[in-house]
Scaffold this active site. Structure first.
Site, mmCIF file in Angstrom:
data_model
loop_
_atom_site.group_PDB
_atom_site.id
_atom_site.type_symbol
_atom_site.label_atom_id
_atom_site.label_comp_id
_atom_site.label_asym_id
_atom_site.label_seq_id
_atom_site.Cartn_x
_atom_site.Cartn_y
_atom_site.Cartn_z
ATOM 1 N N ASP A 101 -1.841 -4.055 -0.849
ATOM 2 C CA ASP A 101 -1.091 -4.917 0.069
ATOM 3 C C ASP A 101 -1.120 -4.458 1.522
ATOM 4 O O ASP A 101 -0.328 -4.929 2.337
ATOM 5 C CB ASP A 101 0.360 -5.047 -0.399
ATOM 6 N N GLU A 102 -2.024 -3.536 1.882
ATOM 7 C CA GLU A 102 -2.086 -3.126 3.283
ATOM 8 C C GLU A 102 -3.524 -2.910 3.739
ATOM 9 O O GLU A 102 -4.401 -2.542 2.952
ATOM 10 C CB GLU A 102 -1.237 -1.879 3.548
ATOM 11 N N ASP A 162 0.507 -5.254 6.705
ATOM 12 C CA ASP A 162 1.173 -4.944 5.448
ATOM 13 C C ASP A 162 1.899 -6.188 4.954
ATOM 14 O O ASP A 162 2.731 -6.761 5.667
ATOM 15 C CB ASP A 162 2.165 -3.797 5.659
#
EC number: 2.7.7.7
Length: 380
Positions: free
Chosen positions: A102-103, A9
């Site tokens: 974003d992960e 993350d």
């Protein structure tokens, strides 16, 4: 063979992108969002110290942290940086799933015989930092749930390994809010009954949990016990989402066609939000009775809001339909997608609009996609 599943993350992703662009922002309280009536899309750890959180109204955030600098944000840049990070990770791991902008989830099962999985993930994180300048955290365990919770606990710039024999020790003292599928309603329901920690939930009979929360009870109980067999799904980038309608009879009924377009937009936007996509290009297509086909498109700010996209669709249709000729087909396509944003327009939406769409989507989830909608989409 014991599974080895990592979750990565990017730390305060939007803020980190802005700081990579402007080093003067380093160490300062930053809020990413838009407008006095908008909400916080992301915030730095310096603002979180004062209680600022994502999805909080901007006005409330500024009362908590008056010194914070508000930046509207640049979704185009964030999307490009996300693609760059994805490419860096993809080059170094066997199986990658991009869960959001974003992960990421990574399946390293069986790779420990070649190279220690924790060391492998450490080198991947360092490669991301070296190639993009963005800080990233990760946790490694036997399944998605534990690794995702682990990443959250290890931030910022965390690196954590939770071995199988330590899973229950790690999970037990944590709040049930740490379990990814536990929202505020479920948390309030369970906490009123004294179920506040993951240990308490794991020790509650599964039949009781099922009665309390319904069909998802078994899944929730399994997660509390560190059980999650969900596979890592190999990543593939979706390019577009579209729909079109060929009429049984060619028509010049503008009112009817606008109604059909409204219904199309609403159904596509519901799908976008369900799959967590934002769109940046709107395309409208018409086909005349003589089979001439024309299209026009707009480049827009990222969104998945019906009212925003419908405005552009109507404008494009008006510009396209210039002949006094019957139409046999109309269609809409949304492209330029970016994945994983939970809001419709991170930098323009108000708290009221977000709440409205979330409520409508919940009704559609329960009763079907046609259970509620705009009146303009029903006049057909």
């Amino acid at each position: 063979m014991e599974r080895a599943i990592a979750h990565m993350d990017l730390d305060t992703f939007f803020v980190s992108c802005e700081r990579e662009k402007n080093s003067e922002l380093e160490g300062k309280p930053i809020i990413i969002g838009g407008g006095d009536r908008g909400v916080v899309a992301s915030c730095s750890y310096e603002t979180r110290f004062f209680g600022v959180r994502s999805a909080m109204p901007i006005k409330m955030a500024m009362r908590l942290c008056p010194e914070a600098r508000v930046i509207k944000g640049d979704m185009e840049m964030y999307s490009q940086m996300s693609h760059l990070v994805t490419e860096v990770i993809q080059e170094k791991v066997p199986v990658l799933e991009k869960a959001s902008i974003d992960e990421f989830y990574i399946d390293l099962s069986g790779m420990d015989k070649f190279f220690g999985c924790y060391q492998w993930m450490t080198e991947v994180a360092e490669a991301v930092k070296q190639n993009t300048g963005l800080p990233i955290s990760f946790a490694l365990s036997t399944n998605k749930t534990v690794s995702k919770i682990g990443t959250g606990e290890s931030k910022p710039v965390g690196r954590l390994e939770i071995k199988e024999n330590n899973i229950r020790t790690f999970l037990n003292p944590l709040s049930i809010k740490k379990i990814p599928m536990v929202g505020s309603v479920t948390f309030q329901l369970l906490s009123r009954l004294g179920i506040k920690t993951i240990q308490t939930l794991s020790e509650t009979p599964v039949e009781v949990v099922q009665k309390l929360v319904g069909n998802t009870g078994t899944t929730l109980w399994n997660k509390a016990n560190g059980i999650d067999l969900t596979p890592v799904v190999p990543y593939s980038e979706r390019k577009s989402i579209s729909t079109e309608d060929t009429f049984t009879q060619d028509t010049i009924d503008i009112v009817a066609m606008r109604s059909i377009l409204s219904g199309m937009v609403e159904k596509l936007c519901y799908q976008l939000r369900a799959e967590k996509w934002l769109v940046s290009v709107v395309v409208v297509k018409i086909r005349y009775s003589n089979f001439d086909t024309e299209t026009k498109q707009y480049k827009i700010a990222y969104t998945s809001a019906d009212h925003t996209l419908l405005k552009y669709v109507y404008e494009l249709f008006k510009k396209l339909y210039t002949r006094r000729m019957r139409i046999r087909l109309i269609g809409i396509k949304f492209t330029g997608l970016v994945h994983g944003c939970h809001q419709m327009d991170l930098f323009e939406d108000t708290e009221e609009l977000i709440s409205l769409y979330q409520t409508m989507d919940k009704i559609k989830d329960r009763f079907g996609s046609s259970s509620v909608g705009r009146a303009s989409g029903l006049i057909q």
